[in-house]
Design an enzyme around this catalytic site. Structure first.
Site, PDB file in Angstrom:
ATOM      1  N   ARG A   1       0.778  -1.165   0.020  1.00  0.00           N
ATOM      2  CA  ARG A   1      -0.142  -0.039  -0.067  1.00  0.00           C
ATOM      3  C   ARG A   1       0.889   1.138   0.035  1.00  0.00           C
ATOM      4  O   ARG A   1       1.657   1.345   0.810  1.00  0.00           O
ATOM      5  CB  ARG A   1      -0.954   0.187   1.240  1.00  0.00           C
TER       6      ARG A   1
ATOM      7  N   ASP B   1       1.180   5.544   0.110  1.00  0.00           N
ATOM      8  CA  ASP B   1       0.538   6.433   0.857  1.00  0.00           C
ATOM      9  C   ASP B   1      -0.043   7.744  -0.096  1.00  0.00           C
ATOM     10  O   ASP B   1       0.639   7.815  -1.202  1.00  0.00           O
ATOM     11  CB  ASP B   1       1.505   7.362   1.850  1.00  0.00           C
TER      12      ASP B   1
ATOM     13  N   ARG C   1      10.874   7.465   3.103  1.00  0.00           N
ATOM     14  CA  ARG C   1      10.904   8.915   3.387  1.00  0.00           C
ATOM     15  C   ARG C   1      11.639   9.469   4.541  1.00  0.00           C
ATOM     16  O   ARG C   1      12.256  10.549   4.390  1.00  0.00           O
ATOM     17  CB  ARG C   1       9.467   9.480   3.307  1.00  0.00           C
TER      18      ARG C   1
END
Length: 260
Positions: A49, A51, A196
């Site tokens: 998944r 974001d 990130r």
């Protein structure tokens, strides 16, 4: 019948991959388009998944259907019902034992970062931006310390639902192409916001705020509060999901090497 699909998308306009009550997700659009071809509701399962604002060139999903359609229908047919920023790249019939998420032994992410004083225009939404000069050699040295099996708690989001923070990093590389700095990571699996957060800390090293060895200290201390802030989602791409050859799926390596 179980069908696997390879998908690419620009996540700029979406609230992430996973369907939500308010809609506007990749999964919502994908299931809506597949239902048009299958003539019945379809539920898809993804390999990973992503974001809100995160992109993919190598996402993989699977779904079960009783509809007998040629593979071209699951590609070109479905694409006619998808918005222009989402596209099916390939379709394959797979054994019922195949699972897009659990059959994968690795995933690859790439982060694109514009490093120049001026904000991006053409790259807006498709790359991160950092205006201070970055020393890529220092960042490359720090990235090398991420290789191997580590507790990545220092790079884990507070709401991460993974059972364990311990992951095996197989690839962690940084290179410069003009104003573009490219980060490549491959691991068996990733924690929520892990890439990130890694990019944010490597940028600290590149700017000279921290020495390369600081990254090793973060791994040992396993404290998210000590690492750099989470970087923008704009430059993050899921570029590959890796499966054993016996599943008969196309390789995503071309996408990894040719992306920009």
């Amino acid at each position: 019948m179980r069908v696997a699909l390879g998908i690419e998308y620009d996540g700029s306009s979406y609230r992430g991959y996973q369907e939500q009550p308010g809609g506007q997700t990749i999964q919502d659009e994908l299931q809506r388009a597949l239902a048009k071809i299958a003539a019945t509701p379809v539920n898809v399962v993804c390999a990973g998944r992503t974001d809100a604002g995160v992109h993919a060139t190598g996402q993989v999903v699977h779904f079960d259907t009783e509809a007998r359609r040629p593979m071209t229908a699951w590609v070109r047919g479905v694409n006619t019902f998808l918005p222009p920023d989402i596209a099916i790249r390939w379709a394959r019939v797979v054994p019922d034992a195949f699972h897009a998420r659990f059959s994968a032994f690795g995933r690859s992410y790439r982060y694109l970062l514009i490093n120049r004083p001026q904000r991006p225009g053409v790259w807006n939404g498709r790359a991160g931006w950092y205006h201070h000069p970055l020393d890529v050699s220092r960042m490359r040295e720090a990235a090398g310390l991420l290789l191997g099996e580590h507790d990545f708690s220092a790079f884990r989001a507070a709401d991460c639902q993974a059972k364990s923070p311990v992951k095996l990093m197989r690839r962690a590389e940084v290179k410069r192409l003009g104003d573009l700095v490219v980060f490549d990571f491959e691991a068996g699996a990733f924690l929520h916001h892990m890439v990130r957060n890694l990019v944010g800390s490597l940028v600290y090293v590149g700017q000279g705020k921290q020495p390369p060895g600081w990254v090793a200290e973060l791994l040992l201390k396993a404290d998210r509060r000590l690492a750099a802030p989470t970087f923008s989602p704009a430059g993050l791409y899921l570029v590959g999901v890796h499966y054993e050859p016996h599943w008969g799926l196309p390789s995503n390596e071309g996408a990894v090497e040719t992306l920009f």
